[in-house]
Design a protein around this motif. Structure first.
Motif, PDB file in Angstrom:
ATOM      1  N   LEU A 316      -9.961 -36.632  19.140  1.00 21.07           N
ATOM      2  CA  LEU A 316      -8.931 -35.623  18.891  1.00 21.07           C
ATOM      3  C   LEU A 316      -8.556 -34.848  20.153  1.00 21.07           C
ATOM      4  CD1 LEU A 316     -10.094 -34.182  15.451  1.00 21.07           C
ATOM      5  CD2 LEU A 316      -8.147 -35.683  15.892  1.00 21.07           C
ATOM      6  N   ASP A 317      -9.461 -34.822  21.151  1.00 22.19           N
ATOM      7  CA  ASP A 317      -9.178 -34.075  22.375  1.00 22.19           C
ATOM      8  C   ASP A 317      -8.538 -34.941  23.449  1.00 22.19           C
ATOM      9  OD1 ASP A 317     -11.417 -35.621  22.701  1.00 22.19           O
ATOM     10  OD2 ASP A 317     -12.573 -34.108  23.806  1.00 22.19           O
ATOM     11  N   GLU A 322      -3.452 -35.703  21.227  1.00 21.37           N
ATOM     12  CA  GLU A 322      -2.860 -34.370  21.294  1.00 21.37           C
ATOM     13  C   GLU A 322      -1.337 -34.457  21.307  1.00 21.37           C
ATOM     14  OE1 GLU A 322      -4.460 -32.345  24.620  1.00 21.37           O
ATOM     15  OE2 GLU A 322      -6.414 -31.958  23.704  1.00 21.37           O
ATOM     16  N   SER A 325       0.014 -35.601  17.943  1.00 21.60           N
ATOM     17  CA  SER A 325      -0.045 -34.556  16.917  1.00 21.60           C
ATOM     18  C   SER A 325       1.240 -33.748  16.835  1.00 21.60           C
ATOM     19  CB  SER A 325      -1.220 -33.611  17.200  1.00 21.60           C
ATOM     20  OG  SER A 325      -2.450 -34.299  17.209  1.00 21.60           O
ATOM     21  N   SER A 331       2.095 -35.987  12.727  1.00 25.57           N
ATOM     22  CA  SER A 331       1.493 -34.663  12.599  1.00 25.57           C
ATOM     23  C   SER A 331       1.072 -34.366  11.173  1.00 25.57           C
ATOM     24  CB  SER A 331       2.485 -33.597  13.082  1.00 25.57           C
ATOM     25  OG  SER A 331       3.717 -33.696  12.379  1.00 25.57           O
ATOM     26  N   LEU A 334      -2.492 -35.865  11.314  1.00 25.66           N
ATOM     27  CA  LEU A 334      -3.364 -35.424  12.400  1.00 25.66           C
ATOM     28  C   LEU A 334      -3.609 -33.915  12.386  1.00 25.66           C
ATOM     29  CD1 LEU A 334      -2.056 -37.631  15.347  1.00 25.66           C
ATOM     30  CD2 LEU A 334      -4.255 -37.802  14.195  1.00 25.66           C
ATOM     31  N   MET A 335      -2.603 -33.117  12.037  1.00 32.63           N
ATOM     32  CA  MET A 335      -2.774 -31.668  12.114  1.00 32.63           C
ATOM     33  C   MET A 335      -3.800 -31.119  11.123  1.00 32.63           C
ATOM     34  SD  MET A 335      -1.403 -30.554  14.714  1.00 32.63           S
ATOM     35  CE  MET A 335      -1.788 -28.840  14.342  1.00 32.63           C
ATOM     36  N   ARG A 338      -7.045 -31.721  12.795  1.00 34.21           N
ATOM     37  CA  ARG A 338      -7.239 -30.849  13.958  1.00 34.21           C
ATOM     38  C   ARG A 338      -7.529 -29.418  13.505  1.00 34.21           C
ATOM     39  NH1 ARG A 338      -5.805 -32.968  18.791  1.00 34.21           N
ATOM     40  NH2 ARG A 338      -5.491 -30.894  19.673  1.00 34.21           N
ATOM     41  N   THR A 341     -11.229 -29.340  12.481  1.00 27.72           N
ATOM     42  CA  THR A 341     -12.197 -29.374  13.582  1.00 27.72           C
ATOM     43  C   THR A 341     -12.050 -28.201  14.537  1.00 27.72           C
ATOM     44  OG1 THR A 341     -10.697 -30.773  14.897  1.00 27.72           O
ATOM     45  CG2 THR A 341     -12.327 -31.890  13.495  1.00 27.72           C
ATOM     46  N   ASP A 343      -9.672 -27.924  16.736  1.00 25.99           N
ATOM     47  CA  ASP A 343      -9.109 -28.404  17.998  1.00 25.99           C
ATOM     48  C   ASP A 343      -7.623 -28.071  18.109  1.00 25.99           C
ATOM     49  OD1 ASP A 343     -11.412 -29.720  19.151  1.00 25.99           O
ATOM     50  OD2 ASP A 343     -11.237 -31.164  17.530  1.00 25.99           O
ATOM     51  N   THR A 344      -7.226 -26.923  17.622  1.00 23.24           N
ATOM     52  CA  THR A 344      -5.837 -26.510  17.706  1.00 23.24           C
ATOM     53  C   THR A 344      -5.783 -24.994  17.684  1.00 23.24           C
ATOM     54  OG1 THR A 344      -3.640 -26.780  16.709  1.00 23.24           O
ATOM     55  CG2 THR A 344      -5.497 -26.556  15.197  1.00 23.24           C
TER      56      THR A 344
END
Length: 395
Positions: A316-317, A322, A325, A331, A334-335, A338, A341, A343-344
């Protein structure tokens, strides 16, 4: 009520009533719920839930049992320490499986650990540590030194990465929600396309268009089937969360509930995007046999979205994920992951949500142009070159 809204709601109600009465829909929903419940029970039984080792203590006081339990908790291993009258009883209980292990404190100060087979290495290490600590305290007391007066060693922990509580559960909720989204798109989108083809081939659409406008019919069909699909997803998702809670697989924290809400929000946009385009592909053909070829590009896109979530969760990073996303409709899958986790950030969530809304508006506009120009056309399948002309036409 505005006549346009009333017409859309009438069409939506017709779709909801028709689809909800279909045996295939009811049976598939029931089967999915049953599979989720059975799967949660089996998974919980195989994993055994949270492992608790039962340890018998012979010859020690209650403080020894408390020390064993506290040391186990510090090591991440749940231990239930109980007093056993003598070594013979401890050996019998271990052999019968009533105890996982036993610690016998001898009259000479020796410590003996009893196990049926190989002892759990973590439990063995805990018993060794507690025994050594007790032996040291006893030796110091024999020399007139109170171990409680000795300074405790200074021990600190430092993490290179901030711990994210319940991350595994949140990711599980997001990933399952994303898979359900794809299932809803595949089934609900195809229901929209098949419904359009059926009405077109049977000429029912000509009767419907004598009372409602094409766009009202399109919106009513999307909203009706969308409501059915959303209800199915919420029911299945709620079943999964309740089953996970009952079996102990999920703790259902507030964060997990927030992730589930995010999944629903992205589901609405993702379904609207694909359902509109599926309706357009249904209007391009006059027979169901031709539907697979007209919807093939959409099917490829749906599978690409699915793969972006299932494989992207491992990285995801990465710059690629990214960037992906931010791109609709990727998105939509994926969003939520994210968000789960962490990661956003709020700016990315708002930005990608806005872009997805814009993409949905464009998809609905394109679909409405194609639907309006091709819904009454019969015969051979409309070619993509003609579709481009419909989209760019002034009227």
């Amino acid at each position: 009520m505005n006549s346009s809204i009333q017409n859309i709601l009438l069409v939506a109600g017709r779709e909801i009533g028709t689809r909800a009465r279909e045996k295939s829909f009811v049976i598939s929903t029931g089967l999915l719920m049953a599979v989720i419940i059975i799967g949660a029970v089996v998974w919980s039984s195989l994993s055994g839930g949270e492992s608790v080792d039962r340890v018998g203590v012979v010859g020690g006081d209650r403080s020894l049992a408390q020390t064993i339990e506290a040391t186990g908790a510090a090591a991440g291993q749940r231990i239930s320490a109980v007093a056993v009258p003598d070594a013979s009883a401890a050996r019998v209980q271990v052999a019968d499986g009533d105890l996982d292990a036993a610690l016998v404190v001898g009259s000479d100060g020796a410590y003996t650990a009893i196990s049926k087979n190989a002892m759990n290495p973590t439990v063995e290490g805990i018993l060794r540590g507690v025994s050594s600590q007790r032996a040291l305290s006893t030796a110091l007391e024999a020399k007139g030194v109170d171990a409680a007066t000795l300074p405790e060693p200074r021990f600190e922990t430092d993490r290179t990465q901030v711990t994210k509580p319940d991350e595994a559960q949140r990711v599980t909720v997001a990933l399952i929600g994303s898979v359900l989204l794809i299932m809803a798109i595949m089934m609900g989108g195809l229901m929209v396309a098949v419904g359009v083809v059926e009405e077109k081939s049977s000429r029912i659409v000509e009767l419907l268009l004598s009372t409602v406008r094409p766009l009202h019919l399109l919106w009513g069909k999307i909203l009706g089937i969308g409501a059915i699909s959303l209800g199915q997803i919420v029911l299945i998702g709620a079943t999964a969360m309740v089953a996970g809670k009952v079996t102990g697989l999920l703790t259902l924290t507030g964060t997990a509930a927030t992730v589930f809400a995010a999944v629903i929000a992205w589901f609405l946009l993702g379904f609207l995007f694909f359902a509109a385009l599926y309706a357009a592909t249904g209007a391009m053909v006059s027979r169901q046999e031709e539907l697979n070829s007209s919807s093939a590009p959409l099917t490829v896109l749906v599978m690409a979205v699915l793969y972006s979530g299932t494989f992207g969760i491992q990285a995801l990073d990465s710059p690629f994920i990214e960037t992906l996303s931010w791109i609709p409709p990727f998105s939509a899958v994926l969003m939520p992951i994210r968000i789960a986790t962490g990661d956003t950030d709020p700016a990315q969530v708002a930005g990608t949500f806005g872009l997805m809304i814009v993409a949905c508006l464009i998809a609905v506009w394109v679909a409405s142009r194609i639907y309006r120009h091709s819904i009454l056309r019969t015969g051979s399948r409309i070619r993509w070159r003609e579709v481009a002309g419909m989209v760019t036409a002034r009227k």
